[in-house]
Scaffold this motif. Structure first.
Motif, short mmCIF file in Angstrom:
data_model
loop_
_atom_site.label_atom_id
_atom_site.label_comp_id
_atom_site.label_asym_id
_atom_site.label_seq_id
_atom_site.Cartn_x
_atom_site.Cartn_y
_atom_site.Cartn_z
N ILE A 65 0.87 -1.19 0.00
CA ILE A 65 0.00 0.00 0.00
C ILE A 65 0.90 1.22 0.00
N GLY A 66 0.89 1.95 -1.09
CA GLY A 66 1.74 3.14 -1.23
C GLY A 66 2.69 2.97 -2.38
N GLY A 67 2.42 3.71 -3.44
CA GLY A 67 3.25 3.59 -4.65
C GLY A 67 4.25 4.72 -4.78
N GLY A 68 4.66 5.30 -3.63
CA GLY A 68 5.71 6.31 -3.64
C GLY A 68 7.05 5.65 -3.90
N ALA A 69 8.12 6.39 -3.61
CA ALA A 69 9.46 5.88 -3.90
C ALA A 69 9.73 4.58 -3.15
N MET A 70 9.41 4.54 -1.84
CA MET A 70 9.78 3.38 -1.04
C MET A 70 8.91 2.15 -1.37
N GLY A 71 7.59 2.36 -1.46
CA GLY A 71 6.71 1.23 -1.76
C GLY A 71 7.09 0.60 -3.09
N TYR A 128 -3.70 7.72 -2.78
CA TYR A 128 -3.69 9.15 -2.52
C TYR A 128 -3.11 10.02 -3.64
N ASN A 129 -1.97 9.62 -4.16
CA ASN A 129 -1.20 10.50 -5.02
C ASN A 129 -1.46 10.21 -6.50
N LYS A 130 -2.02 11.21 -7.21
CA LYS A 130 -2.42 11.00 -8.60
C LYS A 130 -1.22 10.73 -9.52
N ILE A 179 2.83 -1.66 4.46
CA ILE A 179 2.41 -0.25 4.49
C ILE A 179 3.62 0.62 4.16
N ALA A 180 3.52 1.31 3.03
CA ALA A 180 4.65 2.16 2.60
C ALA A 180 4.18 3.60 2.41
N LEU A 181 3.15 3.98 3.15
CA LEU A 181 2.67 5.37 3.09
C LEU A 181 3.57 6.22 3.97
N PRO A 222 1.65 11.08 7.15
CA PRO A 222 0.27 11.62 7.10
C PRO A 222 -0.78 10.59 6.67
N GLY A 223 -0.36 9.48 6.10
CA GLY A 223 -1.31 8.46 5.65
C GLY A 223 -1.63 7.40 6.70
N ILE A 224 -1.00 7.49 7.87
CA ILE A 224 -1.12 6.40 8.85
C ILE A 224 -2.51 6.32 9.50
N ILE A 271 5.28 -2.72 8.40
CA ILE A 271 5.26 -1.25 8.31
C ILE A 271 6.64 -0.72 7.90
N LEU A 272 6.68 -0.02 6.77
CA LEU A 272 7.92 0.60 6.32
C LEU A 272 8.00 2.08 6.75
N THR A 273 6.82 2.66 7.00
CA THR A 273 6.73 4.09 7.35
C THR A 273 7.59 4.41 8.58
N LYS A 274 8.27 5.55 8.51
CA LYS A 274 9.06 5.99 9.67
C LYS A 274 8.41 7.23 10.26
N LEU A 303 9.77 -2.72 9.60
CA LEU A 303 11.05 -2.84 8.87
C LEU A 303 11.65 -1.45 8.76
N LYS A 304 12.88 -1.29 9.25
CA LYS A 304 13.52 0.03 9.24
C LYS A 304 15.01 -0.15 8.90
N GLY A 305 15.70 0.96 8.87
CA GLY A 305 17.14 0.91 8.61
C GLY A 305 17.52 1.83 7.48
N PRO A 306 18.84 1.90 7.20
CA PRO A 306 19.31 2.82 6.17
C PRO A 306 18.96 2.33 4.78
N1 LIG Z 1 11.64 1.24 6.07
C1 LIG Z 1 12.48 1.62 5.14
O1 LIG Z 1 13.42 0.93 4.74
C2 LIG Z 1 12.25 2.97 4.53
C3 LIG Z 1 13.15 3.51 3.62
C4 LIG Z 1 12.89 4.74 3.06
C5 LIG Z 1 11.75 5.43 3.44
N2 LIG Z 1 10.91 4.88 4.36
C6 LIG Z 1 9.69 5.56 4.80
O2 LIG Z 1 8.65 5.20 3.89
C7 LIG Z 1 7.65 6.25 3.89
C8 LIG Z 1 7.36 6.64 2.45
O3 LIG Z 1 8.51 7.21 1.88
P1 LIG Z 1 8.61 7.52 0.33
O4 LIG Z 1 10.03 7.88 0.08
O5 LIG Z 1 7.99 6.40 -0.45
O6 LIG Z 1 7.71 8.83 0.20
P2 LIG Z 1 6.91 9.32 -1.09
O7 LIG Z 1 6.64 10.76 -0.86
O8 LIG Z 1 7.60 8.92 -2.35
O9 LIG Z 1 5.51 8.52 -1.00
C9 LIG Z 1 4.62 8.81 0.04
C10 LIG Z 1 3.47 7.82 0.05
O10 LIG Z 1 2.58 8.17 1.12
C11 LIG Z 1 1.29 8.47 0.58
N3 LIG Z 1 0.64 9.55 1.31
C12 LIG Z 1 1.16 10.77 1.60
N4 LIG Z 1 0.25 11.51 2.28
C13 LIG Z 1 -0.86 10.73 2.43
C14 LIG Z 1 -2.13 10.92 3.04
N5 LIG Z 1 -2.44 12.06 3.64
N6 LIG Z 1 -3.01 9.90 2.99
C15 LIG Z 1 -2.71 8.73 2.40
N7 LIG Z 1 -1.52 8.49 1.80
C16 LIG Z 1 -0.61 9.48 1.81
C17 LIG Z 1 1.56 8.85 -0.87
O11 LIG Z 1 0.41 8.74 -1.64
C18 LIG Z 1 2.64 7.86 -1.24
O12 LIG Z 1 2.10 6.59 -1.46
C19 LIG Z 1 8.24 7.39 4.74
O13 LIG Z 1 7.71 7.30 6.04
C20 LIG Z 1 9.72 7.08 4.77
O14 LIG Z 1 10.36 7.58 5.93
C21 LIG Z 1 11.12 3.69 4.87
#
Ligand SMILES: NC(=O)c1ccc[n+]([C@@H]2O[C@H](COP(=O)([O-])OP(=O)(O)OC[C@H]3O[C@@H](n4cnc5c(N)ncnc54)[C@H](O)[C@@H]3O)[C@@H](O)[C@H]2O)c1
Length: 312
Positions: A7-13, A33-35, A78-80, A83-85, A103-106, A136-139
């Motif tokens: 869930i979450g097609g941003g960079a990390m997901g 969320y993100n178009k 969960i890779a949101l 703000p998506g949590i 959960i990948l979100t930090k 899941l966390k880390g650098p």
């Molecule tokens: N665990 C790891 O290894 C790791 C590594 C890098 C980043 N992260 C974490 O992953 C998370 C996402 O990072 P990213 O680089 O993909 O960011 P990103 O900006 O590329 O993507 C953000 C994601 O969150 C969603 N989102 C943002 N606001 C939202 C809202 N209000 N409601 C619902 N969805 C919302 C976006 O639609 C998108 O899917 C961050 O918390 C980041 O710290 C984790």
């Protein structure tokens, strides 16, 4: 082959889908969320506008709807961003089965009602009754993972068997996975490093940044203990490991650099980083007022301080 939902097609997901697919899993990604990400993922070439790569053809994209949870996934990721949590908490509240959730979100959230800072797994379990959570966390810079560069992360669950099961679905030659039972410590360290990387970035030369790095470790250790985490976690991948990568070159340390030059946060954001999210700032605003109250410092509003930070 396991069925994994991201869930979450941003960079990390999106980057995370790559090691999952390499393990021959059936991987579905959805974006609520993100178009722009929806457009990227649903396009024929799956060119990701942040990662600047074509994602694997085998990656399945599905439009987001909470009906997606009725499909029988073996793992939900969960890779949101933070703000998506609360949104995903509400969505997952009623799912019946106990599918493992990773959960990948930090980040951390301040719970006004409880007057308490909660980690993401605490928030999801206490406020939304979401079960079977692993973190899941880390650098890990998403772009590096997406390009299959060596990455080493930590999976934390009190039940190490579940952490190992997850490792087996995601680890590759370039994506190495360690374990920890210290869920709280791993979550605290990986969140607050965003604030400390901003502080380290404010150092105007390497000697000064090294000194700030050392002071940061002392504070991270103090806070990890305060939140009842294990202070040895500070010296692991979620602590020093993640702090290094963020301080060496991320958006937080970039903002720190401008703060160090004497700009206020507001001015630096407007002038140099208008469109960029500075996670450390968001977290400072979320937990800062509570922490300041706790350490009994008589200061005006936290917003005012943040906008006045200058290391002159
Ligand atoms: N665990 C790891 O290894 C790791 C590594 C890098 C980043 N992260 C974490 O992953 C998370 C996402 O990072 P990213 O680089 O993909 O960011 P990103 O900006 O590329 O993507 C953000 C994601 O969150 C969603 N989102 C943002 N606001 C939202 C809202 N209000 N409601 C619902 N969805 C919302 C976006 O639609 C998108 O899917 C961050 O918390 C980041 O710290 C984790």
């Amino acid at each position: 082959m396991k069925k994994i939902l991201i869930i979450g097609g941003g960079a990390m997901g999106s980057a995370f889908s790559i090691p999952c697919l390499e393990n021959n899993n059936k991987v579905t990604i959805t974006e609520p969320y993100n178009k722009a990400f929806i457009k990227d993922l649903s396009s024929k070439k799956k060119f990701h506008s942040t990662l600047k790569i074509n994602l694997p053809k085998k990656l399945i994209f599905k439009s987001y709807s909470n009906k997606i949870f009725n499909e029988n996934f073996d793992l939900i990721v969960i890779a949101l961003s933070l703000p998506g949590i609360n949104f995903i908490g509400r969505e997952l509240k009623n799912i019946k089965n106990k599918i493992p959730i990773l959960i990948l979100t930090k980040g951390l959230k301040f719970d006004k009602k409880k007057n308490k800072i909660l980690t993401i797994s605490e928030l999801l379990s206490k406020n939304y009754n979401v079960k079977n959570l692993t973190v899941l966390k880390g650098p890990c810079l998403a772009k590096e993972l997406a390009n299959k560069k060596f990455t080493n992360v930590v999976v934390a669950n009190k039940n190490i068997k579940i952490a190992k099961w997850i490792r087996n679905q995601i680890a590759t030659k370039y994506y190495k996975v360690e374990f920890s039972k210290d869920v709280v410590g791993v979550e605290i360290c990986s969140a607050i490093k965003n604030i400390y990387s901003m502080i380290i970035g404010a150092g105007q030369n390497l000697n000064m940044s090294s000194s700030l790095f050392q002071k940061s470790i002392i504070e991270i250790k103090y806070l990890t203990k305060y939140f009842k985490g294990d202070d040895t976690t500070v010296f692991g991948l979620a602590g020093i490991g993640d702090l290094y990568v963020s301080a060496a070159g991320g958006r937080n340390s970039k903002m720190g650099y401008y703060l160090g030059k004497g700009y206020t946060f507001v001015k630096a954001k407007k002038k140099f980083m208008f469109k960029e999210t500075v996670e450390g700032e968001k977290l400072a605003r979320e937990i800062g007022p509570y922490i300041l109250k706790k350490i009994k410092k008589k200061q005006n509003s936290f917003d005012e301080q943040l906008s006045q930070i200058s290391f002159k």
